[in-house]
Scaffold this motif. Structure first.
Motif, PDB file in Angstrom:
ATOM      1  N   LEU A 175       0.865  -1.190   0.000  1.00  0.00           N
ATOM      2  CA  LEU A 175       0.000   0.000   0.000  1.00  0.00           C
ATOM      3  C   LEU A 175       0.897   1.235   0.000  1.00  0.00           C
ATOM      4  O   LEU A 175       1.981   1.213   0.580  1.00  0.00           O
ATOM      5  N   VAL A 176       0.426   2.297  -0.643  1.00  0.00           N
ATOM      6  CA  VAL A 176       1.192   3.542  -0.738  1.00  0.00           C
ATOM      7  C   VAL A 176       0.440   4.658  -0.026  1.00  0.00           C
ATOM      8  O   VAL A 176      -0.760   4.860  -0.248  1.00  0.00           O
ATOM      9  N   LEU A 177       1.151   5.376   0.849  1.00  0.00           N
ATOM     10  CA  LEU A 177       0.641   6.591   1.494  1.00  0.00           C
ATOM     11  C   LEU A 177       1.331   7.786   0.856  1.00  0.00           C
ATOM     12  O   LEU A 177       2.553   7.901   0.908  1.00  0.00           O
ATOM     13  N   ALA A 180      -3.104  -2.379  -9.456  1.00  0.00           N
ATOM     14  CA  ALA A 180      -4.096  -2.752  -8.432  1.00  0.00           C
ATOM     15  C   ALA A 180      -3.509  -2.604  -7.034  1.00  0.00           C
ATOM     16  O   ALA A 180      -3.711  -3.437  -6.153  1.00  0.00           O
ATOM     17  N   LEU A 181      -2.764  -1.509  -6.831  1.00  0.00           N
ATOM     18  CA  LEU A 181      -2.096  -1.237  -5.563  1.00  0.00           C
ATOM     19  C   LEU A 181      -2.870  -0.137  -4.828  1.00  0.00           C
ATOM     20  O   LEU A 181      -3.057   0.946  -5.357  1.00  0.00           O
ATOM     21  N   GLN A 230      -7.746   5.286  -3.076  1.00  0.00           N
ATOM     22  CA  GLN A 230      -7.869   4.743  -4.425  1.00  0.00           C
ATOM     23  C   GLN A 230      -7.660   3.237  -4.309  1.00  0.00           C
ATOM     24  O   GLN A 230      -6.535   2.766  -4.136  1.00  0.00           O
ATOM     25  N   LEU A 231      -8.754   2.493  -4.367  1.00  0.00           N
ATOM     26  CA  LEU A 231      -8.699   1.048  -4.206  1.00  0.00           C
ATOM     27  C   LEU A 231      -8.759   0.380  -5.570  1.00  0.00           C
ATOM     28  O   LEU A 231      -9.295   0.937  -6.533  1.00  0.00           O
ATOM     29  N   PRO A 232      -8.237  -0.834  -5.667  1.00  0.00           N
ATOM     30  CA  PRO A 232      -8.352  -1.570  -6.932  1.00  0.00           C
ATOM     31  C   PRO A 232      -9.824  -1.771  -7.292  1.00  0.00           C
ATOM     32  O   PRO A 232     -10.691  -1.845  -6.417  1.00  0.00           O
ATOM     33  N   ASP A 233     -10.095  -1.833  -8.556  1.00  0.00           N
ATOM     34  CA  ASP A 233     -11.451  -2.071  -9.041  1.00  0.00           C
ATOM     35  C   ASP A 233     -11.501  -3.432  -9.742  1.00  0.00           C
ATOM     36  O   ASP A 233     -10.848  -3.607 -10.774  1.00  0.00           O
ATOM     37  N   PRO A 234     -12.225  -4.384  -9.171  1.00  0.00           N
ATOM     38  CA  PRO A 234     -13.047  -4.314  -7.965  1.00  0.00           C
ATOM     39  C   PRO A 234     -12.240  -4.657  -6.720  1.00  0.00           C
ATOM     40  O   PRO A 234     -11.176  -5.265  -6.807  1.00  0.00           O
ATOM     41  N   PHE A 235     -12.800  -4.274  -5.559  1.00  0.00           N
ATOM     42  CA  PHE A 235     -12.164  -4.568  -4.277  1.00  0.00           C
ATOM     43  C   PHE A 235     -13.193  -5.287  -3.399  1.00  0.00           C
ATOM     44  O   PHE A 235     -14.001  -4.645  -2.724  1.00  0.00           O
TER      45      PHE A 235
END
Length: 573
Positions: free
Chosen positions: A150-152, A174-175, A192-197
């Motif tokens: 995950l990126v902050l 998808a990160l 910003q979440l991967p689609d779909p999550f």
């Protein structure tokens, strides 16, 4: 010689890790803790004070995140000491990434921290050339961020031009990406979440997860109910008052059918009538003046006598093309969803969760009833698992879906959540449609949307002033007024973008709502307040844990915090 009895082995106590993380294990269990320990979080913290990013990490390190990396090209300055609690006087002039990392790691020695004394641009290296156009293909190195979970991304003037590129890259890979901005008395963050999550373990309210199937009982349940209630009137006072309420309802539903042409109570009026019928069967000639099990049966009627239906969240999952036609490389989630869909088509219901509510009953009756529900749940899980294995064979998949994953999906199928991830809500000058309904702001005087619009205006101002020469002179009233004027111009652009054609006449009503926030931004002059950043960091960390563990439901997709009114709000933008 008589054999001496062996001393029984000591009971196995909790492990050291179990003791250390006992309270949080009650929230997300061993599977969630393992997901945390397997995660590696990247904090892009260059340029800004970055306190909100450090506070987020603090709240991830304490519960045992596996590892983290801080990218920060700054050296510790005097102004950092007043707002960053993970720096000391001895840190002055040293690498801010290294010093922050050193003190953060003291919170939990099990967590590994990696400081990177580089700017974000240098850290990403050739992946983002200095003259790169704003498009995903500019990230030439396909493995730049692959090792991170995950990126902050903390907002700053230096970083903002890279935000769209990182956003595009994360979307391609998808990160999950979090964009966090804390300024003065206000803050916001977007996901910003991967689609779909998809999320299976949403932890719904336990009272809402009870699926008792009283309107469509299976043979074993019917037989047990009949054996316990066929001579109901002849039972002793004690036995009569300890018949499980579910069995009472099954018995009285049978009586209702016989007097109502085989129909069950379906409308509210009929259920109220059936409730009165059940209450009338309770004995009142006892010391209590009634029977608790009959009270429980009457109370369960409106909630439990409903035909099974497909919840909207699960329907969204089952209607997704990934669920209807899973592929060889599809995630396990979609194979199980496909099997659940087939099960529902066959039986008209979802797999039975198997959980029972507490009720007044004799222990042996409750245990037997519990075993009947558990046996039915296991049977349903076996059927779904068989369908999954069949699909795996058809697709020639090498790695099978784990049984516990199928079981978890079956038990929580009614509460599965599918989040359709969206890009970060950034200013897009060429957007074809409004991103925010201005009417929402006009209709609600306490709406926090103006704060988000103000942050968008601030980001736009940072973007437009990126190439301006640095100005380290002390702030003056003239400089502040100039900055406020520029921010207002940016706000007007943001408002124009978000006003629909039929609301254009109301555009002038929005700027006065944004101006006080812009004034606070100018007063703060890019600085963070520790208490605001600490609180925001706690909120961000909470959402990060949800994303990493895939438990509970994360926000979708923007949260705004007003430190003056101590209010927050979530928007899907």
């Amino acid at each position: 010689m008589t054999a001496r009895p062996l001393t029984p082995p000591p009971l196995q106590g909790p492990t050291a890790k179990g003791k250390k993380y006992d309270r949080q294990l009650r929230l997300w269990a061993a599977s969630g803790q393992q997901a945390l320990e397997d995660a590696h979080v990247l904090l892009l913290n260059d340029g800004s004070p970055g306190v909100v990013g450090v506070e987020t990490l603090k709240n991830l390190i304490l519960p045992g995140i596996g590892s983290y990396t801080i990218v920060d090209g700054n050296m510790v300055a005097e102004k950092d000491l007043g707002i960053n609690f993970f720096l000391t006087d001895q840190s002055l002039g040293k690498s801010r990434a290294e010093e922050t990392c050193k003190y953060l790691t003291e919170l939990n020695p099990d967590v590994k921290g990696y400081p990177v004394q580089k700017s974000v641009r240098d850290f990403l290296g050739n992946a983002i050339p200095s003259d790169a156009p704003d498009r995903p293909s500019s990230l030439a190195d396909p493995n730049t961020l692959d090792k991170y979970s995950l990126v902050l991304f903390v907002a700053s003037k230096q970083n903002y031009p890279l935000l769209r590129l990182v956003s595009s890259y994360c979307a391609t890979k998808a990160l999950p990406l979090f964009y966090v901005h804390s300024l003065g008395l206000f803050s916001h963050f977007s996901t910003q979440l991967p689609d779909p999550f998809p999320i299976v373990d949403t932890h719904p309210d336990p009272t809402s997860t009870q699926d008792l199937r009283l309107l469509e009982p299976w043979p074993e349940l019917q037989a047990f109910a009949k054996s316990k209630t066929e001579n109901l009137d002849a039972l002793s006072t004690h036995d009569h008052g300890h018949i499980p309420c579910l069995l009472l309802l099954l018995r009285f539903l049978t009586d209702w059918r016989e007097s109502h042409d085989g129909n069950l109570p379906s409308e509210y009026r009929e259920k109220k009538e059936f409730k009165s019928f059940v209450e009338s069967k309770a004995r009142t000639d006892n010391p209590e003046g009634g029977e608790e099990n009959f009270d429980e049966a009457a109370a369960a009627i409106l909630k439990s006598l409903n035909k099974p239906s497909l919840p909207s969240g699960l329907r969204q999952v089952l209607e997704d093309p990934n669920s209807k036609e899973p592929q060889k490389d599809s995630a396990n989630f979609w194979l199980v969803a496909n099997a659940i869909q087939k099960f529902h088509q066959t039986h008209g219901a979802l797999p039975l969760p198997g959980a029972l509510p507490d009720m007044k009953a004799q222990s042996q009756d409750y245990i037997q009833l519990q075993n009947i529900y558990k046996a039915k749940a296991r049977h349903d899980i076996e059927e779904v698992t068989k369908s999954v294995r069949s699909t795996e064979a058809d697709l020639k998949r090498q790695t099978p879906v784990e049984a516990k994953e199928v079981e978890s999906f079956c038990k929580g199928a009614a509460f599965v959540k599918l989040i359709k991830g969206k890009p970060l809500p950034l200013y897009e000058p060429n957007a074809n449609a409004p991103q925010i309904s201005i009417q929402n702001i006009l209709d609600d005087e306490e709406s926090l949307l103006p704060i988000f619009l103000a942050f968008q205006a601030y980001d736009l101002w940072l973007q437009e002033s990126f190439n301006a020469p640095p100005d380290d002179d002390p702030a003056t009233s003239e400089k502040e007024q100039s900055a406020l004027t520029a921010l207002k111009q940016s706000a007007i652009k943001i408002i124009d973008l978000n006003v629909a054609s039929d609301q254009a006449q109301h555009a002038d009503e929005i700027l006065p709502k944004i101006e006080p926030i812009l004034e606070e931004f100018v007063r703060a002059d890019g600085a963070e307040l520790h208490n605001i950043s600490a609180l925001t960091g706690g909120m961000v960390a909470q959402e990060v844990i949800k994303v990493l563990t895939k438990q509970y439901i994360p926000i979708d997709n923007t949260c705004v915090f007003d430190g003056i009114a101590s209010k927050s709000a979530v928007f899907r933008l």
